[in-house]
Design a protein around this motif. Structure first.
Motif, PDB file in Angstrom:
ATOM      1  N   UNK A  58      55.150  34.834  38.853  1.00 28.59           N
ATOM      2  CA  UNK A  58      55.230  36.030  39.848  1.00 28.59           C
ATOM      3  C   UNK A  58      53.675  36.474  40.243  1.00 28.59           C
ATOM      4  N   UNK A  59      52.964  36.544  38.976  1.00 26.05           N
ATOM      5  CA  UNK A  59      51.562  37.185  39.348  1.00 26.05           C
ATOM      6  C   UNK A  59      50.737  36.104  39.358  1.00 26.05           C
ATOM      7  N   UNK A  60      50.767  34.945  39.307  1.00 28.30           N
ATOM      8  CA  UNK A  60      50.003  33.708  39.356  1.00 28.30           C
ATOM      9  C   UNK A  60      48.893  33.877  38.053  1.00 28.30           C
ATOM     10  N   UNK A  61      49.541  34.096  37.004  1.00 28.58           N
ATOM     11  CA  UNK A  61      48.863  33.883  35.757  1.00 28.58           C
ATOM     12  C   UNK A  61      49.384  32.937  34.829  1.00 28.58           C
ATOM     13  N   UNK A  62      48.351  32.709  33.941  1.00 31.08           N
ATOM     14  CA  UNK A  62      48.848  31.850  32.778  1.00 31.08           C
ATOM     15  C   UNK A  62      49.798  32.241  31.838  1.00 31.08           C
ATOM     16  N   UNK A  63      50.723  31.637  31.579  1.00 32.03           N
ATOM     17  CA  UNK A  63      51.895  32.241  30.546  1.00 32.03           C
ATOM     18  C   UNK A  63      51.241  32.913  29.403  1.00 32.03           C
ATOM     19  N   UNK A  64      50.427  32.123  28.855  1.00 32.36           N
ATOM     20  CA  UNK A  64      49.570  32.891  27.544  1.00 32.36           C
ATOM     21  C   UNK A  64      48.742  34.019  27.836  1.00 32.36           C
ATOM     22  N   UNK A 101      44.392  52.949  27.626  1.00 30.16           N
ATOM     23  CA  UNK A 101      44.207  52.949  29.142  1.00 30.16           C
ATOM     24  C   UNK A 101      44.711  51.513  29.329  1.00 30.16           C
ATOM     25  N   UNK A 102      44.745  51.534  30.844  1.00 27.88           N
ATOM     26  CA  UNK A 102      45.687  50.423  31.444  1.00 27.88           C
ATOM     27  C   UNK A 102      44.776  49.564  32.264  1.00 27.88           C
ATOM     28  N   UNK A 103      44.636  48.068  32.041  1.00 30.22           N
ATOM     29  CA  UNK A 103      44.047  47.340  33.047  1.00 30.22           C
ATOM     30  C   UNK A 103      44.933  46.920  34.166  1.00 30.22           C
ATOM     31  N   UNK A 104      44.302  46.329  35.377  1.00 31.27           N
ATOM     32  CA  UNK A 104      45.083  46.060  36.296  1.00 31.27           C
ATOM     33  C   UNK A 104      46.314  44.949  36.067  1.00 31.27           C
ATOM     34  N   UNK A 105      45.805  44.094  35.042  1.00 35.24           N
ATOM     35  CA  UNK A 105      46.958  43.070  34.619  1.00 35.24           C
ATOM     36  C   UNK A 105      48.028  44.101  33.804  1.00 35.24           C
ATOM     37  N   UNK A 106      47.826  44.956  33.197  1.00 41.68           N
ATOM     38  CA  UNK A 106      48.721  45.846  32.325  1.00 41.68           C
ATOM     39  C   UNK A 106      49.706  46.521  33.521  1.00 41.68           C
ATOM     40  N   UNK A 126      49.928  36.282  30.096  1.00 44.20           N
ATOM     41  CA  UNK A 126      51.005  37.456  29.996  1.00 44.20           C
ATOM     42  C   UNK A 126      51.455  37.732  28.958  1.00 44.20           C
ATOM     43  N   UNK A 127      51.663  36.925  27.963  1.00 47.16           N
ATOM     44  CA  UNK A 127      52.070  37.059  26.337  1.00 47.16           C
ATOM     45  C   UNK A 127      50.962  37.866  25.700  1.00 47.16           C
ATOM     46  N   UNK A 128      49.664  37.632  25.969  1.00 46.34           N
ATOM     47  CA  UNK A 128      48.687  38.245  25.497  1.00 46.34           C
ATOM     48  C   UNK A 128      48.652  39.753  26.014  1.00 46.34           C
ATOM     49  N   UNK A 129      48.878  40.368  27.159  1.00 43.22           N
ATOM     50  CA  UNK A 129      48.625  41.476  27.929  1.00 43.22           C
ATOM     51  C   UNK A 129      50.156  42.382  27.275  1.00 43.22           C
ATOM     52  N   UNK A 130      51.329  41.315  27.210  1.00 41.48           N
ATOM     53  CA  UNK A 130      52.271  42.075  26.492  1.00 41.48           C
ATOM     54  C   UNK A 130      52.488  42.483  25.294  1.00 41.48           C
ATOM     55  N   UNK A 131      51.592  42.040  24.631  1.00 36.70           N
ATOM     56  CA  UNK A 131      51.569  42.370  23.030  1.00 36.70           C
ATOM     57  C   UNK A 131      50.619  43.522  23.163  1.00 36.70           C
TER      58      UNK A 131
END
Length: 227
Positions: free
Chosen positions: A180-186, A153-158, A188-193
């Motif tokens: 672009x999404x006004x998030x911390x880089x870490x 299932x996918x969150x809004x960030x994902x 973004x990396x967490x949700x990319x993983x």
């Protein structure tokens, strides 16, 4: 079960199913290099032997039989792994030429062929494992259990990250996405993983260190998961 037990059971099953030349080819061919590949590369990546065939018989353009070292069938896709030993391929020009011709012919028959250096396999298996992880990830993801798929299932960030990747030709760089999404880089990396685990992203590595520099979106452009 551990590698040794699974490997022995897998090989035993194939031996029982073969007769004649196909049986002889398996007894002769699945030696040091092929076993090293499945132990040092395949097993850490896949953790199973489903769809994997040792010394797989195919016909070349002349209708003659020869045997691929390892062939993996996943769905309608066929991926061949050829473990290349310089002693048997590099020193004999005619054999070297024939091996390349067979690889070219196989690829013309919708079979992906991946050549593995035995020397590299012995000295630096982590490099081969890392490279094949990027190549095989979409297929390995497709083979996950039904339970794992049910949990996707996918969150809004994902969803935002997947849409961002699509806007940038399927490529997402964490630093750019964070801006672009006004998030911390870490973050973004967490949700990319997480999206890698869910089979939506593929990590892209570069250089000798194989450091991940970006992620590629491998889902469909009309996926309902984007909404």
């Amino acid at each position: 079960m551990g590698f040794t037990r699974e490997h022995d059971q897998w090989l035993s099953n194939h031996l029982k199913q073969r007769r004649g030349e196909r049986l002889d080819a398996l007894k002769r061919g699945h030696g040091y290099g092929n076993r090293l590949f499945v132990e040092q590369v395949w097993w850490p990546l896949a953790g199973h032997f489903q769809g994997l065939h040792p010394e797989y018989e195919v016909k070349d353009w002349r209708g003659r039989s020869y045997f691929i070292d390892i062939l993996w069938e996943v769905g309608s896709t066929r991926i061949a792994f050829e473990v290349m030993d310089f002693g048997s391929h590099g020193k004999e020009r005619s054999k070297y030429r024939m091996d390349l011709n067979r690889g070219l012919f196989l690829q013309s028959q919708d079979c992906t062929v991946l050549y593995i250096s035995l020397d590299e396999l012995k000295e630096n298996p982590s490099f081969i494992q890392s490279a094949l992880r990027n190549i095989l990830y979409p297929y390995l993801s497709a083979g996950k259990s039904a339970n794992a798929r049910a949990e996707r299932s996918y969150s809004k960030i994902e969803r935002n990250l997947m849409r961002s990747a699509i806007r940038h030709h399927r490529v997402l760089r964490p630093v750019d996405a964070a801006r672009e999404l006004e998030l911390h880089t870490m973050t973004v990396i967490k949700y990319c993983r997480i999206l890698v685990e869910k089979g939506k992203f593929r990590p892209v590595a570069r250089g000798a260190s194989q450091r991940i520099i970006c992620y590629e979106y491998i889902g469909t452009l009309q996926s309902p998961d984007l909404v």
